[in-house]
Design a protein around this motif. Structure first.
Motif, PDB file in Angstrom:
ATOM      1  N   LYS A 259      13.413   0.253   6.336  1.00 36.04           N
ATOM      2  CA  LYS A 259      12.094  -0.178   5.634  1.00 36.04           C
ATOM      3  C   LYS A 259      11.218   0.871   5.161  1.00 36.04           C
ATOM      4  O   LYS A 259      11.251   1.934   5.549  1.00 36.04           O
ATOM      5  CB  LYS A 259      11.138  -0.700   7.019  1.00 36.04           C
ATOM      6  CG  LYS A 259       9.657  -0.980   6.641  1.00 36.04           C
ATOM      7  CD  LYS A 259       8.693  -1.230   7.801  1.00 36.04           C
ATOM      8  CE  LYS A 259       9.519  -2.455   8.530  1.00 36.04           C
ATOM      9  NZ  LYS A 259       8.669  -2.426   9.846  1.00 36.04           N
ATOM     10  N   CYS A 260      10.942   0.587   3.984  1.00 37.28           N
ATOM     11  CA  CYS A 260      10.523   1.692   2.890  1.00 37.28           C
ATOM     12  C   CYS A 260       8.792   1.289   2.619  1.00 37.28           C
ATOM     13  O   CYS A 260       8.756   0.177   2.142  1.00 37.28           O
ATOM     14  CB  CYS A 260      11.175   2.015   1.579  1.00 37.28           C
ATOM     15  SG  CYS A 260      12.865   2.250   2.077  1.00 37.28           S
ATOM     16  N   ILE A 261       8.052   2.172   2.918  1.00 32.18           N
ATOM     17  CA  ILE A 261       6.536   1.786   2.669  1.00 32.18           C
ATOM     18  C   ILE A 261       6.335   2.685   1.247  1.00 32.18           C
ATOM     19  O   ILE A 261       6.365   3.796   1.222  1.00 32.18           O
ATOM     20  CB  ILE A 261       5.572   2.497   3.545  1.00 32.18           C
ATOM     21  CG1 ILE A 261       5.900   1.762   5.029  1.00 32.18           C
ATOM     22  CG2 ILE A 261       4.183   1.815   3.484  1.00 32.18           C
ATOM     23  CD1 ILE A 261       5.955   0.159   5.091  1.00 32.18           C
ATOM     24  N   MET A 262       5.744   1.918   0.046  1.00 31.16           N
ATOM     25  CA  MET A 262       5.643   2.451  -1.113  1.00 31.16           C
ATOM     26  C   MET A 262       4.212   2.357  -1.263  1.00 31.16           C
ATOM     27  O   MET A 262       3.560   1.378  -1.084  1.00 31.16           O
ATOM     28  CB  MET A 262       6.360   1.925  -2.214  1.00 31.16           C
ATOM     29  CG  MET A 262       7.887   1.676  -1.730  1.00 31.16           C
ATOM     30  SD  MET A 262       8.866   3.503  -1.434  1.00 31.16           S
ATOM     31  CE  MET A 262       8.809   3.839  -3.399  1.00 31.16           C
ATOM     32  N   GLN A 263       3.312   3.093  -2.019  1.00 34.63           N
ATOM     33  CA  GLN A 263       1.937   3.178  -2.420  1.00 34.63           C
ATOM     34  C   GLN A 263       1.867   3.241  -3.825  1.00 34.63           C
ATOM     35  O   GLN A 263       2.112   4.526  -4.385  1.00 34.63           O
ATOM     36  CB  GLN A 263       1.055   4.008  -1.617  1.00 34.63           C
ATOM     37  CG  GLN A 263      -0.183   3.925  -1.945  1.00 34.63           C
ATOM     38  CD  GLN A 263      -1.088   2.723  -1.662  1.00 34.63           C
ATOM     39  OE1 GLN A 263      -0.883   2.466  -0.181  1.00 34.63           O
ATOM     40  NE2 GLN A 263      -1.519   2.223  -2.545  1.00 34.63           N
ATOM     41  N   ASN A 264       1.314   2.194  -4.679  1.00 37.67           N
ATOM     42  CA  ASN A 264       1.238   2.218  -6.051  1.00 37.67           C
ATOM     43  C   ASN A 264      -0.591   2.293  -6.362  1.00 37.67           C
ATOM     44  O   ASN A 264      -1.172   1.449  -6.184  1.00 37.67           O
ATOM     45  CB  ASN A 264       1.659   1.176  -6.924  1.00 37.67           C
ATOM     46  CG  ASN A 264       1.502   1.260  -8.111  1.00 37.67           C
ATOM     47  OD1 ASN A 264       1.016   2.276  -8.568  1.00 37.67           O
ATOM     48  ND2 ASN A 264       1.952   0.311  -9.094  1.00 37.67           N
ATOM     49  N   ASN A 265      -1.074   3.623  -6.609  1.00 36.74           N
ATOM     50  CA  ASN A 265      -2.734   3.634  -6.842  1.00 36.74           C
ATOM     51  C   ASN A 265      -2.841   3.426  -8.415  1.00 36.74           C
ATOM     52  O   ASN A 265      -3.926   3.798  -8.800  1.00 36.74           O
ATOM     53  CB  ASN A 265      -2.875   4.985  -6.513  1.00 36.74           C
ATOM     54  CG  ASN A 265      -2.836   4.812  -4.743  1.00 36.74           C
ATOM     55  OD1 ASN A 265      -3.056   4.105  -3.944  1.00 36.74           O
ATOM     56  ND2 ASN A 265      -2.524   6.138  -4.209  1.00 36.74           N
ATOM     57  N   GLU A 266      -1.875   3.392  -9.182  1.00 36.39           N
ATOM     58  CA  GLU A 266      -1.966   3.296 -10.579  1.00 36.39           C
ATOM     59  C   GLU A 266      -2.141   1.686 -11.045  1.00 36.39           C
ATOM     60  O   GLU A 266      -2.083   0.836 -10.226  1.00 36.39           O
ATOM     61  CB  GLU A 266      -0.747   3.615 -11.239  1.00 36.39           C
ATOM     62  CG  GLU A 266      -0.177   4.953 -10.790  1.00 36.39           C
ATOM     63  CD  GLU A 266       0.992   5.540 -11.595  1.00 36.39           C
ATOM     64  OE1 GLU A 266       1.188   5.610 -12.590  1.00 36.39           O
ATOM     65  OE2 GLU A 266       1.771   5.819 -10.669  1.00 36.39           O
ATOM     66  N   SER A 267      -2.796   1.712 -12.319  1.00 40.68           N
ATOM     67  CA  SER A 267      -3.278   0.277 -12.936  1.00 40.68           C
ATOM     68  C   SER A 267      -2.160  -0.215 -13.544  1.00 40.68           C
ATOM     69  O   SER A 267      -2.170  -1.101 -14.809  1.00 40.68           O
ATOM     70  CB  SER A 267      -4.441   0.567 -13.834  1.00 40.68           C
ATOM     71  OG  SER A 267      -5.482   1.146 -13.116  1.00 40.68           O
TER      72      SER A 267
END
Length: 277
Positions: A259-267
């Motif tokens: 399981k991989c948690i990824m965070q995209n804070n970009e638009s």
């Protein structure tokens, strides 16, 4: 760039014989690579000596200004007759690492230290195995100055011996890659059933992702209960960490999952591949 995978190192029992022990060091290094653009993947092949070798330690040799990560494969035949070529994932050139199936022996990234296998554990290569060639793959994040004489010779120093070990090591790899929408936190999962007959004993694990990775975890399920193999942020040193549950086993038809948690804070959408960093 979105690139996340979970690498699981496992061992199986092996009957040993008594041979005189010879311990040597063996190097495989890039022969002076100069990149022209960002995110180039280069491979370099080297024939394994015509004898049976047992690898017990991996020591990275690298320039942190150039090499983002390195993977050492073994192949029956490399993907080309050229000794040096652009290869593999995210490369413009589609030449593969190996002509057919390749095996990951070691993976290094982000300034991780040397890795020594436990006592009486080794990777078997060379004579008596399908592993006839080493292929070193290096991912270079940035282009190099074309006006300078600077190039790269990153690689690995291996400690090898001629004496068989009680147990043999292998790498079990789980990889997942999906699009991550703007301003989203995504949970990527991948799982498969272990179909081998040998009982596996996981002793170390490794995770990999780029800057969007938060945490990667590995599990094994026997159908009744799920056990944690390991959990680590890919922003830490990307090396092999010990499995805390030393009694953990993986048997036929068990499910191995990551399981991989990824965070995209970009638009923008973040996709796996080139120029998506």
């Amino acid at each position: 760039m979105l690139r996340n995978c979970f690498l699981l190192l496992t061992i199986t029992f092996y009957e040993i014989f008594a041979y005189p022990d010879t311990i040597n060091e063996y190097e495989i290094r890039m022969p002076g690579v100069k990149t022209k653009q960002d995110d180039e993947y280069w491979c370099y092949s080297k024939k394994i000596p015509d004898e049976t070798l047992y690898i017990t330690k991996f020591e990275p040799i690298f320039n942190p200004a150039f090499a983002h990560h390195m993977i050492l494969f073994t192949c029956e035949k490399p993907g080309t007759t050229e000794h040096l070529w652009k290869c593999g994932e995210m490369s413009d050139a589609g030449t593969p690492v190996c002509e057919e199936t390749g095996f990951i022996v070691f993976a290094w990234a982000m300034g991780a230290p040397s890795f020594e296998l436990p006592k009486d554990v080794s990777f078997k290569v060379g004579q008596g195995t399908p592993n006839k060639y080493f292929v070193l793959q290096v991912h270079y994040e940035g282009a190099m100055d074309q006006e300078s004489d600077v190039n790269d010779s990153s690689g690995l120093k291996l400690t090898v011996q001629s004496t068989p070990t009680e147990k043999l090591a292998g790498v079990y790899t789980l990889v997942s890659g999906e699009d991550i929408g703007p301003h989203q936190t995504a949970q990527l999962t991948v799982a498969c059933s272990y179909t081998g007959k040998a009982t596996l004993h996981p002793f170390a694990f490794r995770v990999h992702a780029h800057e969007h990775g938060i945490i990667n975890k590995g599990f094994v399920s026997d159908g009744k209960k799920t056990y944690l193999i390991g959990s680590m942020s890919p922003q830490a040193h990307q090396t092999f960490y010990p499995v805390k549950n030393e009694s953990l086993e993986i048997n036929n038809e068990n499910i191995i999952a990551a399981k991989c948690i990824m965070q995209n804070n970009e638009s923008r959408i973040v996709r796996i591949g080139k120029y998506t960093r």
